[in-house]
Design a protein around this motif. Sequence first.
Motif, mmCIF file in Angstrom:
data_model
loop_
_atom_site.group_PDB
_atom_site.id
_atom_site.type_symbol
_atom_site.label_atom_id
_atom_site.label_comp_id
_atom_site.label_asym_id
_atom_site.label_seq_id
_atom_site.Cartn_x
_atom_site.Cartn_y
_atom_site.Cartn_z
ATOM 1 N N ASN A 1 0.807 -1.370 0.170
ATOM 2 C CA ASN A 1 -0.043 -0.220 -0.084
ATOM 3 C C ASN A 1 0.887 1.418 -0.023
ATOM 4 O O ASN A 1 1.050 1.931 0.982
ATOM 5 C CB ASN A 1 -0.879 0.073 1.193
ATOM 6 C CG ASN A 1 -2.090 -0.991 1.214
ATOM 7 O OD1 ASN A 1 -2.461 -1.546 0.238
ATOM 8 N ND2 ASN A 1 -2.303 -1.593 2.586
ATOM 9 N N ARG B 1 1.208 4.513 2.655
ATOM 10 C CA ARG B 1 0.715 4.408 4.014
ATOM 11 C C ARG B 1 1.788 4.443 5.130
ATOM 12 O O ARG B 1 1.744 5.618 6.111
ATOM 13 C CB ARG B 1 0.179 2.873 4.082
ATOM 14 C CG ARG B 1 -0.203 2.553 5.351
ATOM 15 C CD ARG B 1 -0.689 1.131 5.405
ATOM 16 N NE ARG B 1 0.375 0.042 4.859
ATOM 17 C CZ ARG B 1 1.317 -0.502 5.662
ATOM 18 N NH1 ARG B 1 1.200 -0.230 7.138
ATOM 19 N NH2 ARG B 1 2.277 -1.285 5.208
ATOM 20 N N ASP C 1 6.102 6.841 -0.124
ATOM 21 C CA ASP C 1 6.786 6.595 1.006
ATOM 22 C C ASP C 1 8.464 6.894 1.075
ATOM 23 O O ASP C 1 9.385 6.333 1.624
ATOM 24 C CB ASP C 1 7.043 4.860 1.131
ATOM 25 C CG ASP C 1 5.598 4.140 1.556
ATOM 26 O OD1 ASP C 1 4.867 4.984 2.368
ATOM 27 O OD2 ASP C 1 5.615 3.104 1.247
#
Length: 463
Positions: free
Chosen positions: A400, A403, A424
């Motif tokens: 994901n 996240r 990220d």
Amino acid sequence: MSNVKLKNSTTELRDLDALHHLHPFTDHKSLRSGGARVIVKGDGPYVWDSEGHRILDGMAGLWTTNVGYGRSELADAARDQMLELPFYNTFFRTTHPPVVALSQKLAGITPAHINQVFYGSSGSESNDTAIRLIRHYWTLKGEPKRRIIISRKNAYHGSTIAAGSMGGMGHVHKHSYPVYEGFRHIMDPCWFDEGQDGESLEAFGLRAARALEDEILAVGPENVAAFAGEPVQGAGGVKIAPPSYWKEIQRIVDTYGILLLADEVITGFGRLGTWFASDYYGIKPNIITFAKAVTSGYLPLSGILVDDRIVAALMDHDDDFNHGYTFSGHPVACAVALKNIEIMERENLVARVADYGAPALAKLLARFEDHPLVGEVRSVGMMGAIELVADKRTRRRFDNPGRVGLICRDHFFREGFIMRAVFDTMVCAPPLIWGDGEFAEAERVIGRALDLTLADVAGEIAA
């Protein structure tokens, strides 16, 4: 409501914001449930929220406030110009002193072959203008089939339909209905995402650059108008090309005679330790787009810097370039930009980045290379990135995407430091005025935020 910040509590301000304000690049349902952070003051490298928390700004607003907050000289320049001439347009063969002075100043700090400026109010407008001018240029030159502009994946050139289509971000394309035709996208030159095991940075840079030549040949050189690239891909995650990349890009555009558009909305005005990143990388663009830091964000202003080759084509034809904006060359914005550049020159901020800021940021980020959560750190000038990964050895990212970046970003906010999450990848672009105190404070907060994030995702980290 001019004194709303004084009359209303934080809760009331958040409720009013939810009732009336649609934010950019936002999940509005999520925002409504959590409420917006209310920023009420800025001074130097810091901002304060409505609850009294002082926050070190690691993003210079939005890649913007290069001279920091609270500069009274910029406020005075705006006030004085508002009293003298608050607005007049630059249509109808009309000009005014601030736009003349700023244009002369910009011509003096740009590469020598660039001497003309066309103004707007945002980076998106600048890139829309560049798209239209590029295609108009080739029509004037008798080659109207040259319409394709090649950009890169993960490039950000703005959020209007045309500029968003030229950019290479899928989540922007998703809301274009449809993406405009005439754009192609090649790989981005970020080794962390695209490099192969055992491949040197030099070899990777050449391979990434030659993806441009492959695309030109695939669509036909006679159909290609330009290559558009950010010298450093900012909103895509501070993606920094290897040294071999831009030299090869310049060779390719020269070989096929296409135009080179350098999107310097983020990198312009000192961020890499040169006035423009085009100088840093030794490239010779035909168009440079700028915005943001030209006024340090104190007022909206943008533009495109146009080289003598394109200007000569305009001068050779007796017809209109039918393009412009009400606020092109706004006198107050131009006056503030002039004062902002004056401050930067007086305080030697461009040289300060090269001599102090860039090495200090690189040293700061290098301290976290061995952190269990960190796959890579990188920086150039006053732009930096920290890659968050589930497996350092293989560069495997978390499930994901985005996240864990948001978890980390929220820890930064709570610890009093603004660092942006691009999926990220944690990115920063501090004001150019940072000193030893700010770098030391940032080091403490980065370490704390990474440790807190690691505790949250410890079960997902490869042994």
